[in-house]
Design a protein around this motif. Structure first.
Motif, mmCIF file in Angstrom:
data_model
loop_
_atom_site.group_PDB
_atom_site.id
_atom_site.type_symbol
_atom_site.label_atom_id
_atom_site.label_comp_id
_atom_site.label_asym_id
_atom_site.label_seq_id
_atom_site.Cartn_x
_atom_site.Cartn_y
_atom_site.Cartn_z
ATOM 1 N N MET A 1 0.847 -1.177 0.000
ATOM 2 C CA MET A 1 0.000 0.000 0.000
ATOM 3 C C MET A 1 0.891 1.237 0.000
ATOM 4 S SD MET A 1 -2.778 1.338 2.855
ATOM 5 C CE MET A 1 -3.903 0.003 2.674
ATOM 6 N N GLY A 2 0.617 2.140 -0.899
ATOM 7 C CA GLY A 2 1.410 3.353 -1.008
ATOM 8 C C GLY A 2 0.656 4.578 -0.521
ATOM 9 N N LEU A 3 1.236 5.714 -0.753
ATOM 10 C CA LEU A 3 0.661 6.990 -0.357
ATOM 11 C C LEU A 3 -0.747 7.162 -0.917
ATOM 12 C CD1 LEU A 3 0.975 9.916 0.790
ATOM 13 C CD2 LEU A 3 2.001 10.510 -1.403
ATOM 14 N N GLY A 4 -0.913 6.848 -2.178
ATOM 15 C CA GLY A 4 -2.223 7.008 -2.818
ATOM 16 C C GLY A 4 -3.306 6.185 -2.148
ATOM 17 N N SER A 5 -2.990 4.947 -1.793
ATOM 18 C CA SER A 5 -3.964 4.081 -1.115
ATOM 19 C C SER A 5 -4.313 4.612 0.263
ATOM 20 C CB SER A 5 -3.410 2.660 -0.972
ATOM 21 O OG SER A 5 -3.252 2.062 -2.229
ATOM 22 N N ARG A 6 -3.318 5.129 0.971
ATOM 23 C CA ARG A 6 -3.583 5.666 2.300
ATOM 24 C C ARG A 6 -4.405 6.957 2.225
ATOM 25 N NH1 ARG A 6 1.294 3.027 2.933
ATOM 26 N NH2 ARG A 6 2.541 4.853 2.389
ATOM 27 N N GLY A 27 -2.993 24.750 -3.587
ATOM 28 C CA GLY A 27 -2.079 24.458 -4.682
ATOM 29 C C GLY A 27 -2.208 23.074 -5.282
ATOM 30 N N LEU A 28 -2.895 22.176 -4.603
ATOM 31 C CA LEU A 28 -3.069 20.815 -5.132
ATOM 32 C C LEU A 28 -4.174 20.834 -6.171
ATOM 33 C CD1 LEU A 28 -2.358 17.797 -5.026
ATOM 34 C CD2 LEU A 28 -4.007 17.558 -3.157
ATOM 35 N N GLU A 29 -3.853 20.345 -7.348
ATOM 36 C CA GLU A 29 -4.829 20.325 -8.443
ATOM 37 C C GLU A 29 -5.431 18.935 -8.578
ATOM 38 O OE1 GLU A 29 -3.086 21.851 -12.002
ATOM 39 O OE2 GLU A 29 -2.384 23.674 -11.003
ATOM 40 N N ARG A 30 -6.637 18.909 -9.108
ATOM 41 C CA ARG A 30 -7.375 17.655 -9.265
ATOM 42 C C ARG A 30 -6.553 16.607 -10.017
ATOM 43 N NH1 ARG A 30 -12.368 16.288 -8.542
ATOM 44 N NH2 ARG A 30 -13.080 18.429 -8.325
ATOM 45 N N ALA A 31 -5.889 16.998 -11.078
ATOM 46 C CA ALA A 31 -5.104 16.049 -11.872
ATOM 47 C C ALA A 31 -3.976 15.433 -11.048
ATOM 48 C CB ALA A 31 -4.548 16.728 -13.119
ATOM 49 N N ASN A 32 -3.321 16.267 -10.223
ATOM 50 C CA ASN A 32 -2.232 15.752 -9.380
ATOM 51 C C ASN A 32 -2.765 14.750 -8.358
ATOM 52 O OD1 ASN A 32 -1.473 18.783 -10.021
ATOM 53 N ND2 ASN A 32 0.417 17.629 -9.830
ATOM 54 N N LEU A 33 -3.848 15.116 -7.663
ATOM 55 C CA LEU A 33 -4.416 14.234 -6.650
ATOM 56 C C LEU A 33 -4.891 12.931 -7.279
ATOM 57 C CD1 LEU A 33 -5.302 13.598 -3.794
ATOM 58 C CD2 LEU A 33 -7.412 14.893 -4.240
ATOM 59 N N SER A 34 -5.560 13.037 -8.389
ATOM 60 C CA SER A 34 -6.048 11.846 -9.074
ATOM 61 C C SER A 34 -4.900 10.922 -9.460
ATOM 62 C CB SER A 34 -6.839 12.259 -10.318
ATOM 63 O OG SER A 34 -7.314 11.130 -10.992
ATOM 64 N N ARG A 39 -2.197 5.995 -9.305
ATOM 65 C CA ARG A 39 -0.923 5.285 -9.471
ATOM 66 C C ARG A 39 -0.379 4.748 -8.151
ATOM 67 N NH1 ARG A 39 1.286 10.090 -13.159
ATOM 68 N NH2 ARG A 39 0.191 9.532 -15.062
ATOM 69 N N ASP A 40 -1.107 5.014 -7.053
ATOM 70 C CA ASP A 40 -0.670 4.636 -5.706
ATOM 71 C C ASP A 40 0.776 5.084 -5.490
ATOM 72 O OD1 ASP A 40 -0.997 3.696 -3.146
ATOM 73 O OD2 ASP A 40 -0.557 1.616 -3.657
ATOM 74 N N ALA A 41 0.991 6.365 -5.763
ATOM 75 C CA ALA A 41 2.326 6.955 -5.664
ATOM 76 C C ALA A 41 2.964 6.683 -4.306
ATOM 77 C CB ALA A 41 2.232 8.461 -5.896
ATOM 78 N N GLN A 42 4.262 6.629 -4.278
ATOM 79 C CA GLN A 42 5.000 6.405 -3.041
ATOM 80 C C GLN A 42 5.363 7.715 -2.350
ATOM 81 O OE1 GLN A 42 5.379 3.337 -1.712
ATOM 82 N NE2 GLN A 42 4.076 2.778 -3.432
ATOM 83 N N ARG A 43 5.358 8.818 -3.105
ATOM 84 C CA ARG A 43 5.671 10.115 -2.501
ATOM 85 C C ARG A 43 5.070 11.243 -3.335
ATOM 86 N NH1 ARG A 43 12.011 9.596 -3.263
ATOM 87 N NH2 ARG A 43 11.701 7.965 -4.740
ATOM 88 N N SER A 45 5.228 15.868 -3.291
ATOM 89 C CA SER A 45 5.636 17.103 -2.626
ATOM 90 C C SER A 45 4.484 17.708 -1.820
ATOM 91 C CB SER A 45 6.149 18.118 -3.657
ATOM 92 O OG SER A 45 5.134 18.409 -4.599
ATOM 93 N N PHE A 46 3.284 17.224 -2.045
ATOM 94 C CA PHE A 46 2.111 17.699 -1.321
ATOM 95 C C PHE A 46 1.785 16.848 -0.093
ATOM 96 C CE2 PHE A 46 1.294 19.587 -5.483
ATOM 97 C CZ PHE A 46 0.904 20.871 -5.113
ATOM 98 N N ALA A 47 2.580 15.842 0.203
ATOM 99 C CA ALA A 47 2.253 14.893 1.273
ATOM 100 C C ALA A 47 1.995 15.572 2.615
ATOM 101 C CB ALA A 47 3.343 13.836 1.409
ATOM 102 N N ALA A 48 2.831 16.521 2.997
ATOM 103 C CA ALA A 48 2.650 17.192 4.295
ATOM 104 C C ALA A 48 1.343 17.981 4.321
ATOM 105 C CB ALA A 48 3.836 18.103 4.592
#
Length: 68
Positions: A1-6, A27-34, A39-43, A45-48
């Motif tokens: 499970m990666g960042l996206g899943s969490r 600053g977070l855009e819909r395309a970035n969040l999606s 992709r269940d990204a692992q990291r 820059s918006f994580a915090a």
């Protein structure tokens, strides 16, 4: 499970849509969040900011370790 899943797990727990999260993360855009979730990204820059917006622990969101 990666960042996206969490992120998705937190959204479901709060009964939020992605739009709700976008309202509280500057600053977070819909395309970035999606892409992070899809992709269940692992990291990201918006994580915090996402952790703060969701009200969850940063370490848990990024690594899956510790408390949500």
């Amino acid at each position: 499970m990666g960042l996206g899943s969490r992120i998705q797990q937190c959204l479901e727990a709060k009964q939020w849509s992605q739009s709700d999260l976008l309202k509280v993360v500057p600053g977070l855009e819909r395309a970035n969040l999606s892409a992070i979730i899809r992709r269940d990204a692992q990291r990201s820059s918006f994580a915090a900011l996402i952790a703060k917006g969701l009200g969850c622990e940063f370490d848990w969101l990024v690594t899956g370790m510790g408390q949500q």
